[in-house]
Design a protein around this motif. Structure first.
Motif, PDB file in Angstrom:
ATOM      1  N   MET A   1       0.824  -1.205   0.000  1.00 43.73           N
ATOM      2  CA  MET A   1       0.000   0.000   0.000  1.00 43.73           C
ATOM      3  C   MET A   1       0.864   1.263   0.000  1.00 43.73           C
ATOM      4  SD  MET A   1      -2.925   1.394  -0.150  1.00 43.73           S
ATOM      5  CE  MET A   1      -4.073   0.052   0.153  1.00 43.73           C
ATOM      6  N   THR A   2       1.965   1.246   0.755  1.00 41.46           N
ATOM      7  CA  THR A   2       2.865   2.394   0.803  1.00 41.46           C
ATOM      8  C   THR A   2       3.425   2.716  -0.568  1.00 41.46           C
ATOM      9  OG1 THR A   2       3.481   1.862   3.079  1.00 41.46           O
ATOM     10  CG2 THR A   2       4.934   3.334   1.880  1.00 41.46           C
ATOM     11  N   VAL A   3       3.805   1.682  -1.325  1.00 40.02           N
ATOM     12  CA  VAL A   3       4.380   1.884  -2.659  1.00 40.02           C
ATOM     13  C   VAL A   3       3.324   2.445  -3.608  1.00 40.02           C
ATOM     14  CG1 VAL A   3       5.532   0.775  -4.592  1.00 40.02           C
ATOM     15  CG2 VAL A   3       6.010   0.007  -2.273  1.00 40.02           C
ATOM     16  N   VAL A   4       2.079   1.952  -3.516  1.00 35.58           N
ATOM     17  CA  VAL A   4       0.999   2.433  -4.386  1.00 35.58           C
ATOM     18  C   VAL A   4       0.727   3.918  -4.128  1.00 35.58           C
ATOM     19  CG1 VAL A   4      -1.445   2.190  -4.955  1.00 35.58           C
ATOM     20  CG2 VAL A   4      -0.052   0.156  -4.558  1.00 35.58           C
ATOM     21  N   ILE A   5       0.672   4.300  -2.864  1.00 36.81           N
ATOM     22  CA  ILE A   5       0.435   5.710  -2.512  1.00 36.81           C
ATOM     23  C   ILE A   5       1.559   6.581  -3.057  1.00 36.81           C
ATOM     24  CG2 ILE A   5       0.343   7.343  -0.582  1.00 36.81           C
ATOM     25  CD1 ILE A   5      -1.071   5.140   1.029  1.00 36.81           C
ATOM     26  N   ALA A   6       2.799   6.125  -2.904  1.00 34.46           N
ATOM     27  CA  ALA A   6       3.949   6.885  -3.407  1.00 34.46           C
ATOM     28  C   ALA A   6       3.890   7.016  -4.923  1.00 34.46           C
ATOM     29  CB  ALA A   6       5.244   6.198  -2.984  1.00 34.46           C
ATOM     30  N   PHE A   7       3.482   5.942  -5.610  1.00 35.98           N
ATOM     31  CA  PHE A   7       3.400   5.957  -7.075  1.00 35.98           C
ATOM     32  C   PHE A   7       2.372   6.985  -7.552  1.00 35.98           C
ATOM     33  CE2 PHE A   7       1.242   4.311 -10.919  1.00 35.98           C
ATOM     34  CZ  PHE A   7       2.298   4.427 -11.824  1.00 35.98           C
ATOM     35  N   LEU A   8       1.173   6.955  -6.959  1.00 37.60           N
ATOM     36  CA  LEU A   8       0.121   7.886  -7.366  1.00 37.60           C
ATOM     37  C   LEU A   8       0.518   9.336  -7.087  1.00 37.60           C
ATOM     38  CD1 LEU A   8      -3.023   5.918  -6.107  1.00 37.60           C
ATOM     39  CD2 LEU A   8      -2.208   6.147  -8.455  1.00 37.60           C
ATOM     40  N   ALA A   9       1.134   9.550  -5.929  1.00 39.60           N
ATOM     41  CA  ALA A   9       1.576  10.911  -5.584  1.00 39.60           C
ATOM     42  C   ALA A   9       2.625  11.404  -6.571  1.00 39.60           C
ATOM     43  CB  ALA A   9       2.132  10.930  -4.164  1.00 39.60           C
ATOM     44  N   ASN A  10       3.577  10.551  -6.930  1.00 36.95           N
ATOM     45  CA  ASN A  10       4.641  10.963  -7.844  1.00 36.95           C
ATOM     46  C   ASN A  10       4.126  11.240  -9.249  1.00 36.95           C
ATOM     47  OD1 ASN A  10       7.091  11.039  -6.316  1.00 36.95           O
ATOM     48  ND2 ASN A  10       6.985   8.814  -6.115  1.00 36.95           N
ATOM     49  N   ILE A  11       3.137  10.462  -9.723  1.00 38.65           N
ATOM     50  CA  ILE A  11       2.562  10.708 -11.045  1.00 38.65           C
ATOM     51  C   ILE A  11       1.909  12.085 -11.110  1.00 38.65           C
ATOM     52  CG2 ILE A  11       0.656  10.053 -12.570  1.00 38.65           C
ATOM     53  CD1 ILE A  11       3.029   8.359 -13.070  1.00 38.65           C
ATOM     54  N   LEU A  12       1.077  12.378 -10.085  1.00 40.78           N
ATOM     55  CA  LEU A  12       0.399  13.674 -10.049  1.00 40.78           C
ATOM     56  C   LEU A  12       1.398  14.828  -9.978  1.00 40.78           C
ATOM     57  CD1 LEU A  12      -2.519  12.845  -7.567  1.00 40.78           C
ATOM     58  CD2 LEU A  12      -2.683  13.160 -10.036  1.00 40.78           C
ATOM     59  N   VAL A  13       2.389  14.661  -9.113  1.00 40.71           N
ATOM     60  CA  VAL A  13       3.395  15.716  -8.930  1.00 40.71           C
ATOM     61  C   VAL A  13       4.244  15.878 -10.184  1.00 40.71           C
ATOM     62  CG1 VAL A  13       5.474  16.334  -7.647  1.00 40.71           C
ATOM     63  CG2 VAL A  13       3.474  15.499  -6.420  1.00 40.71           C
ATOM     64  N   GLU A  43       8.776   3.370  -8.626  1.00 40.19           N
ATOM     65  CA  GLU A  43       7.726   2.704  -7.863  1.00 40.19           C
ATOM     66  C   GLU A  43       7.217   1.462  -8.600  1.00 40.19           C
ATOM     67  OE1 GLU A  43       7.601   3.806  -5.019  1.00 40.19           O
ATOM     68  OE2 GLU A  43       8.378   5.817  -5.299  1.00 40.19           O
ATOM     69  N   ILE A  44       7.247   1.498  -9.935  1.00 39.49           N
ATOM     70  CA  ILE A  44       6.826   0.320 -10.703  1.00 39.49           C
ATOM     71  C   ILE A  44       7.778  -0.835 -10.410  1.00 39.49           C
ATOM     72  CG2 ILE A  44       6.535  -0.632 -13.029  1.00 39.49           C
ATOM     73  CD1 ILE A  44       5.688   2.178 -13.936  1.00 39.49           C
ATOM     74  N   PHE A  45       9.096  -0.533 -10.402  1.00 40.91           N
ATOM     75  CA  PHE A  45      10.072  -1.569 -10.051  1.00 40.91           C
ATOM     76  C   PHE A  45       9.824  -2.096  -8.638  1.00 40.91           C
ATOM     77  CE2 PHE A  45      12.920   0.429 -13.342  1.00 40.91           C
ATOM     78  CZ  PHE A  45      12.994  -0.687 -14.155  1.00 40.91           C
ATOM     79  N   LEU A  46       9.465  -1.202  -7.712  1.00 37.07           N
ATOM     80  CA  LEU A  46       9.236  -1.618  -6.326  1.00 37.07           C
ATOM     81  C   LEU A  46       7.973  -2.475  -6.201  1.00 37.07           C
ATOM     82  CD1 LEU A  46      10.190   1.650  -4.393  1.00 37.07           C
ATOM     83  CD2 LEU A  46      11.601  -0.366  -4.822  1.00 37.07           C
ATOM     84  N   LEU A  47       6.948  -2.149  -6.988  1.00 36.41           N
ATOM     85  CA  LEU A  47       5.742  -2.982  -6.990  1.00 36.41           C
ATOM     86  C   LEU A  47       6.056  -4.385  -7.509  1.00 36.41           C
ATOM     87  CD1 LEU A  47       3.125  -0.388  -8.321  1.00 36.41           C
ATOM     88  CD2 LEU A  47       3.124  -1.459  -6.065  1.00 36.41           C
ATOM     89  N   ILE A  48       6.877  -4.449  -8.570  1.00 40.58           N
ATOM     90  CA  ILE A  48       7.311  -5.756  -9.092  1.00 40.58           C
ATOM     91  C   ILE A  48       8.141  -6.481  -8.041  1.00 40.58           C
ATOM     92  CG2 ILE A  48       8.707  -6.907 -10.859  1.00 40.58           C
ATOM     93  CD1 ILE A  48       7.998  -4.597 -12.752  1.00 40.58           C
ATOM     94  N   ALA A  49       8.994  -5.742  -7.341  1.00 41.64           N
ATOM     95  CA  ALA A  49       9.842  -6.336  -6.303  1.00 41.64           C
ATOM     96  C   ALA A  49       8.991  -7.000  -5.228  1.00 41.64           C
ATOM     97  CB  ALA A  49      10.739  -5.261  -5.677  1.00 41.64           C
ATOM     98  N   ASP A  50       7.963  -6.299  -4.754  1.00 37.92           N
ATOM     99  CA  ASP A  50       7.077  -6.867  -3.723  1.00 37.92           C
ATOM    100  C   ASP A  50       6.366  -8.115  -4.233  1.00 37.92           C
ATOM    101  OD1 ASP A  50       7.639  -5.249  -1.609  1.00 37.92           O
ATOM    102  OD2 ASP A  50       5.953  -3.893  -1.902  1.00 37.92           O
ATOM    103  N   ARG A  51       5.896  -8.049  -5.464  1.00 39.87           N
ATOM    104  CA  ARG A  51       5.153  -9.178  -6.039  1.00 39.87           C
ATOM    105  C   ARG A  51       6.063 -10.392  -6.216  1.00 39.87           C
ATOM    106  NH1 ARG A  51       0.355  -9.807  -8.651  1.00 39.87           N
ATOM    107  NH2 ARG A  51       0.205 -11.451 -10.208  1.00 39.87           N
ATOM    108  N   ARG A  52       7.254 -10.168  -6.754  1.00 36.29           N
ATOM    109  CA  ARG A  52       8.182 -11.279  -7.000  1.00 36.29           C
ATOM    110  C   ARG A  52       8.663 -11.898  -5.688  1.00 36.29           C
ATOM    111  NH1 ARG A  52       9.065 -13.964 -11.528  1.00 36.29           N
ATOM    112  NH2 ARG A  52      11.255 -14.205 -10.966  1.00 36.29           N
ATOM    113  N   ALA A  53       8.953 -11.062  -4.712  1.00 38.01           N
ATOM    114  CA  ALA A  53       9.480 -11.565  -3.439  1.00 38.01           C
ATOM    115  C   ALA A  53       8.452 -12.419  -2.695  1.00 38.01           C
ATOM    116  CB  ALA A  53       9.923 -10.406  -2.556  1.00 38.01           C
ATOM    117  N   GLY A  54       7.165 -12.199  -2.982  1.00 38.73           N
ATOM    118  CA  GLY A  54       6.125 -12.938  -2.290  1.00 38.73           C
ATOM    119  C   GLY A  54       5.845 -14.316  -2.861  1.00 38.73           C
ATOM    120  N   LYS A  55       6.492 -14.664  -3.978  1.00 39.35           N
ATOM    121  CA  LYS A  55       6.263 -15.986  -4.574  1.00 39.35           C
ATOM    122  C   LYS A  55       6.814 -17.083  -3.660  1.00 39.35           C
ATOM    123  CE  LYS A  55       6.880 -16.846  -8.864  1.00 39.35           C
ATOM    124  NZ  LYS A  55       7.497 -17.016 -10.209  1.00 39.35           N
ATOM    125  N   LYS A  56       6.112 -18.213  -3.613  1.00 39.54           N
ATOM    126  CA  LYS A  56       6.541 -19.330  -2.783  1.00 39.54           C
ATOM    127  C   LYS A  56       7.714 -20.049  -3.421  1.00 39.54           C
ATOM    128  CE  LYS A  56       2.026 -20.123  -0.658  1.00 39.54           C
ATOM    129  NZ  LYS A  56       0.937 -21.112  -0.428  1.00 39.54           N
TER     130      LYS A  56
END
Length: 303
Positions: A1-13, A43-56
């Motif tokens: 959630m933190t990464v998503v908020i940062a991504f949206l804020a950075n796009i607008l800014v 932030e896109i890289f960080l979202l991918i990072a979170d998703r990849r790291a969560g794989k079993k």
């Protein structure tokens, strides 16, 4: 959630800064626009990072995919350096050689103020998450963010902190330009923002490199795990203990233990496998555990 908020804020800014930089010709604002676009891409890289790291974990990756988080976070850090730092410094040097007057100071200040609020909100979210997690592990907030295994939290925290400092630098450069009439101040603001981003990028690169090479937890945590092993009713002593981070919040544990009793080989093997499962399921930080038997003449470890 933190990464998503940062991504949206950075796009607008980033959109707002880019439009205003084009309208006013401010070098500092253009540097800030490059900074925000770099952060949004990161932030896109960080979202991918979170998703990849969560794989079993699977047969090909018995320790899981946790280190993918550090790889994609490393990409993000390089993005800060190349897109944010290099572009800002380059444009600042160009502006020193051919300075241009700012067309509308008020518009710059409005966008910088709005950006400060958005970036500040994103930073507060990362601080809130960091404090909560650090408290769970009994660590100080800043120590956990800088040295902890959560690379996405570290990236968002330092990106947002750099963004707020960069906004202050940009406002100062534009303000000095307005006060003195000398556009050099605006250009110097762009260079200063680039240097700031370069420093943040090098810090993040260094942290991710450390974890990719196999970082170990603190001695305090190692002692805690040693005491947890010795507290188990089936473990008499521990003669070797190795811990290494296999991803954010996940450790690879290898230990040599002396089991209570003198059971036959097949029974001992079953007990070891069962104890490994208990460690992996009972301790949230242990992603993978491997237990072997101690040799009789090996010294016991003290924790």
């Amino acid at each position: 959630m933190t990464v998503v908020i940062a991504f949206l804020a950075n796009i607008l800014v980033a959109i707002a800064k880019s439009v205003v930089a084009g309208l006013t010709g401010s070098a500092s604002m253009l540097a800030e626009a490059a900074h925000s676009w770099a952060d949004a891409g990161n932030e896109i890289f960080l979202l991918i990072a979170d998703r990849r790291a969560g794989k079993k974990r699977d047969r090909e990756h018995p320790l899981g995919y946790g280190r993918d988080a550090y790889i994609f976070s490393l990409f993000a850090a390089f993005g800060i350096f190349t897109v944010g730092a290099v572009v800002s410094v380059y444009h600042g040097i160009q502006s020193l050689a051919a300075p241009e007057a700012v067309e509308d100071y008020t518009l710059n200040y409005i966008v910088l103020a709005v950006a400060f609020v958005l970036e500040g909100f994103s930073l507060l979210q990362s601080i809130r998450q960091g404090r909560h997690t650090a408290a769970r592990y009994g660590r100080g907030f800043f120590d956990y963010v800088v040295n902890g295994s959560n690379t996405t939290l570290r990236s968002v925290f330092f990106e947002d902190t750099a963004a707020l400092i960069g906004l202050v630098i940009a406002a100062t450069g534009i303000g000095l330009h307005q006060a003195t009439g000398d556009p050099v101040w605006d250009a110097l603001g762009s260079i200063a923002i680039g240097v700031l981003l370069g420093g943040v990028a090098l810090l993040l690169i260094s942290r991710n490199r450390r974890y990719l090479l196999g970082a170990q937890p603190s001695e305090q945590f190692r002692d805690r795990m040693g005491r947890a092993l010795l507290a188990h009713p089936e473990i008499e002593r521990v003669t070797s203990l190795y811990l290494e981070f296999s991803g954010p919040g996940k450790l690879f544990l290898v230990a040599a233990v002396d089991l209570v009793g003198d059971e036959a080989e097949h029974g001992v093997a079953e007990r070891l496998r069962r104890l490994e499962g208990e460690l992996e399921n009972g301790e949230e930080l242990i992603g993978k555990a491997v237990l072997t038997l101690s040799v009789a003449d090996e010294s016991s470890l003290a924790f």
